[in-house]
Design a protein around this motif. Sequence first.
Motif, PDB file in Angstrom:
ATOM      1  N   TRP A 109      -2.012   5.034   8.710  1.00 46.48           N
ATOM      2  CA  TRP A 109      -1.341   3.818   8.240  1.00 46.48           C
ATOM      3  C   TRP A 109      -0.633   3.080   9.374  1.00 46.48           C
ATOM      4  CZ3 TRP A 109      -2.706   1.521   4.019  1.00 46.48           C
ATOM      5  CH2 TRP A 109      -3.349   2.273   3.028  1.00 46.48           C
ATOM      6  N   ARG A 144       2.243   1.855  -3.376  1.00 41.15           N
ATOM      7  CA  ARG A 144       1.216   2.424  -4.258  1.00 41.15           C
ATOM      8  C   ARG A 144       1.096   3.927  -4.047  1.00 41.15           C
ATOM      9  NH1 ARG A 144      -3.622   4.003  -3.230  1.00 41.15           N
ATOM     10  NH2 ARG A 144      -3.634   3.031  -1.151  1.00 41.15           N
ATOM     11  N   GLY A 194      -7.566   0.143   3.469  1.00 41.18           N
ATOM     12  CA  GLY A 194      -7.107   1.515   3.613  1.00 41.18           C
ATOM     13  C   GLY A 194      -8.074   2.377   4.397  1.00 41.18           C
ATOM     14  N   ASP A 241      -5.526  -3.586   3.813  1.00 42.11           N
ATOM     15  CA  ASP A 241      -6.023  -3.832   2.457  1.00 42.11           C
ATOM     16  C   ASP A 241      -7.101  -2.831   2.058  1.00 42.11           C
ATOM     17  OD1 ASP A 241      -4.339  -5.928   1.929  1.00 42.11           O
ATOM     18  OD2 ASP A 241      -5.770  -7.489   2.501  1.00 42.11           O
ATOM     19  N   GLN A 291       0.820  -1.207   0.000  1.00 32.97           N
ATOM     20  CA  GLN A 291       0.000   0.000   0.000  1.00 32.97           C
ATOM     21  C   GLN A 291       0.861   1.267   0.000  1.00 32.97           C
ATOM     22  OE1 GLN A 291      -2.895  -0.360  -0.963  1.00 32.97           O
ATOM     23  NE2 GLN A 291      -4.379  -0.729   0.671  1.00 32.97           N
TER      24      GLN A 291
END
Length: 517
Positions: A171, A153, A195, A193, A150
């Motif tokens: 996070w 990304r 978020g 996953d 994540q």
Amino acid sequence: MSIEKVFVPLWTILYYVLPYFTTYGSLRNIPGPFLARFSNTWVAYHARQGQKFAAVDRAHRKYGPLVRIGYNHVSIADERGIQTVYAHGNGFLKDHFYEAFVSGVPGVFNTRDRVEHTRKRKIVAHAFSPGAVAAFETHMAENLHRWVTQLDRIAATPASDGYARVNMMPWCTYIAFDIIGDLAFGAPFGMVDKGRDECEAQLTPNGPITLAAGAETLNRRGEVSSTLGLLLSLKPYAKYLPDPFFSKGLHAIQTLHGIASIAVSKRLDAVEKKDANQNSRHDILDMLVRSKGPDGNPMQRDELTSEALTQLIAGSDTVSNTSCAIIYWILQGERAAPGTILPRLQKELDTAIPNDNTIATHAQVKTLPFLHRCIDEGMRIHSTSALGLPRIVTSPQGFTFTSASASSTHFPTGTVLSVPSYTVHHSASIWGPDVEAFNPDRFLPDRLTASQKMAFNPFSYGPRACVGQNVAGMELGLIVGTLFRRYEMLLRQDGLESMEGFSKKPGSCWVGIRRRV
């Protein structure tokens, strides 16, 4: 003159003022805020504002190392207090404050009875033995891989300066919740996953399963319980108070218990159905399910739920808040003195962690000296467990405390004592004139003084110290080590604002992030 005009002032005098001269007359010479001499209203007000740690710290700076912060509560900002107030065999009990944190049956955290706590701690401690903790790394690694995916990304869409902008506080929350979900309940909550802050909850037995914001619920629960713990007589009526802080907080307590209930039920149902994957897991809940008390009987489901809830709260709240604060202070230390923090940290991590590793392993980071000095210094400055944990004097003889200045003060039976970690961690007389600066090298073994070793108290001390501190230490090493090995980061905010429930939570930590070459 009406009877009300006579009764109300008379009741006030008898209830608040008379004990000041009688029951707690021996505390009259201890300085503190005026209102605190007669009730817990002063400290409860600041707890309601989420700033109890700051208010108590200001009081110590004004009045000195001993401050009366409640009608029977004295705060001791002295490192010697840690090893006396929280020591084994000192005759103290956890204060009634902890009763506000009970939902369902008491767990190892909020059990006040000494014998019952010993029983529970022996069972829970088995789940945190060195061998058990080592087996947890597999579950941590799986979640860290998802977390890094994540962050990769996010980093892949940079701004014009080459850095993507991200708030690390959520996070850090997602990874901490997913890891403790995996360890305490057998499966992550899926926050990384998705978020987003989301968990399943079941508010009533056999009731419908709903979605709840787990971290937000946990924060509200900590804030309201920390406030009502200081005003326990209000707890039965709190839901009727006009301030929605209380009604929402009480609902959060119910919701958090519901999150633990559904997670434990799913796991136990899977075990009962002989799910091979569940039976082969090595995690906290597995250890608790297989453990037995002194009577040879296993834990009942309601006790399992309470203990799993304790691990959820302790394992998510503290790790998320602490890891975020450490990230902030490492970056702030580099900003304040460029070239003194990040190059040293990344050189150490680069040497220990091969290029083809996506995440760090515990074997690679557990003995890295500069990394762990950075973690310790971050825990000192932020002090996630900032409040003074209250203990009540139970010995008929009372208790005499001798301070670092060799002066002695006697506290009678019934006095509540606490040592505020935040204030002790920010004492210039202990840590030096640069106490507010991020300086990991103050933790070099040959530089630490006896007072500093005594004062550093991130996990509490004595028989009630955090039973999961080895797991927390492993998580912090893996999270911080992985993050600074894989990414370049710049701090994008000034200052770290925090709110305090039971633990102290950063409001945000905005950074610029990009993959390292």
